[in-house]
Design an enzyme around this catalytic site. Structure first.
Site, PDB file in Angstrom:
ATOM      1  N   HIS A  51      -3.018   6.114   4.505  1.00  0.00           N
ATOM      2  CA  HIS A  51      -1.578   6.283   4.840  1.00  0.00           C
ATOM      3  C   HIS A  51      -0.974   7.500   4.384  1.00  0.00           C
ATOM      4  CE1 HIS A  51      -1.800   2.324   6.014  1.00  0.00           C
ATOM      5  NE2 HIS A  51      -1.107   1.670   5.097  1.00  0.00           N
ATOM      6  N   CYS A  86       0.853  -1.095  -0.046  1.00  0.00           N
ATOM      7  CA  CYS A  86      -0.145   0.036  -0.080  1.00  0.00           C
ATOM      8  C   CYS A  86       0.790   1.154   0.022  1.00  0.00           C
ATOM      9  CB  CYS A  86      -1.015  -0.088   1.215  1.00  0.00           C
ATOM     10  SG  CYS A  86      -0.216  -0.448   2.994  1.00  0.00           S
TER      11      CYS A  86
END
Ligand code: A2P
Length: 358
Positions: free
Chosen positions: A264, A133
């Site tokens: 994130h 990710c």
């Protein structure tokens, strides 16, 4: 592309990413002829909604893939290690969200905005890997800058949400946060020593998912530690950026788990061969696929996890020239780790796959 749609299996359908895969397949109107929902024996008997209908969750077994054409896997590395080759052998093209096959030279590692052409290599093993990710959002943001000015080196620090670890981690942070917020009695009229005393019993909280408490804490530790002192998450960013973007780029990373739920964030510093002004970088990024520039500090506008949640685009802001070197830039990059960092990227790969190859 087949006109009658595809038989698609989601492995880990009850998990945070698997669930989002179903959501994205539905939202993007992926041509699904038949959906197969797979998870552990614990979930057999449950059902999940897809396109307005309930479907039973089945236990993953070696015979789960009969007639399945596309398998989206997100049930952990050991499950992929065992079942992806079984599915591939049965004629299913596996798009695997785990780290297990990512660095296999016979498995393409793909971010469609960056290296969609690599998908062609899927035929060797019938497996395509979805990158980590943190790597995905970084290479989406850096691709247009690399094309324009050739990146020599990347220094990245990540601030990664607990959803990247899965459902248990989300729950662990919620439980810890509730417990601490209700048991610590402090108002602004109190001295900070009282807060310190209130926090003391939580210094050694018992935990299940992370080695230390994650609520109100930052853990400079994601995935296992390796011989060189880096974590595997940090090395994934190094290895995968080379495979997807350019092996000539030097990368160094510090990955940190922070107490946010989704999204994130990354502080990214790059050094380029040729000069890129912040203005030019903003212009390039504004026209790049999968990127949205949010960069107006005077209005306090910059990427936030709250803005990235549910967004397909990777948000980039705080773009500024690194004044410590001749050709450098700093930026803040935020993306929904469950969407672009996992489920969306996997479905985008499937879209290219059916468009060009199946
Ligand atoms: P289950 O819900 O039945 O445990 P997350 O990453 O959010 O924790 O989700 C992990 C996913 O992987 C879940 O769908 C989980 O199913 C699935 N999973 C875990 N272990 C297995 C297993 N042995 N076989 C199949 N699926 C598994």
């Amino acid at each position: 592309m087949r006109t009658d749609g595809y038989k698609v299996a989601v492995v880990g359908a009850t998990g945070a990413v698997g669930n989002m895969m179903l959501n994205v397949l539905e939202k993007r109107d992926f041509p699904v002829r038949e959906i197969v929902l797979l998870a552990s024996g614990r979930s057999a008997g449950r059902s999940l909604a897809f396109k307005g209908k309930e479907y039973p969750v089945q236990e993953l077994t070696e015979s789960s893939f009969a007639g399945v054409e596309i398998g989206l896997f997100s049930a952990g590395g050991s499950i992929s290690a065992k079942f992806a080759p079984i599915a591939a052998e049965a004629g299913c093209v596996v798009i695997d969200n785990t780290a297990h096959f990512r660095m296999d030279p016979d498995v393409p590692l793909v971010v469609p905005e960056v290296n969609a052409e690599a998908i062609a290599g899927y035929t060797t093993k019938n497996i395509i890997a979805n990158p980590n990710c943190s790597t995905i959002q970084m290479v989406v943001a850096l691709k247009p800058l690399h094309d324009a000015a050739t990146i020599k080196r990347i220094v990245v620090s990540t601030y990664q949400s607990v959803s990247g670890t899965g459902k248990e981690a989300i729950e662990e942070m919620l439980v810890q946060s509730r417990e601490m917020s209700t048991s610590i009695q402090w108002t602004r009229d109190d001295g900070v020593d009282k807060l310190w005393a209130g926090l003391a019993p939580f210094r050694t909280m018992s935990t299940e998912v992370y080695p230390h408490r994650i609520a109100f804490e930052c853990l400079p530790h994601i995935d296992v530690f390796l011989e060189n002192g880096y974590t595997k998450e940090e090395m994934k960013m190094v290895w995968e950026t080379g495979k997807i973007l350019d092996p000539a780029i030097k990368v160094t990373a510090t990955t940190v788990r922070v107490p946010t739920f989704f999204g994130h964030s990354e502080a990214v510093n790059i050094e380029t061969e040729r000069k890129l002004t912040a203005v030019r970088a903003r212009e390039l990024l504004s026209n790049a696929p999968g990127v949205k520039v949010l960069d107006d500090p005077k209005k306090f506008e910059y990427p936030l996890t709250a803005l990235a949640g549910g967004e397909y685009d990777t948000l980039v802001g705080r773009i500024r020239e690194d004044e410590s070197i001749a050709n450098g830039l700093n930026m803040w990059v935020v993306s929904d780790n469950i969407l672009k960092g996992a489920a969306l990227n996997a479905v985008q790969i499937a879209e290219v796959l059916i468009e060009k190859y199946l």
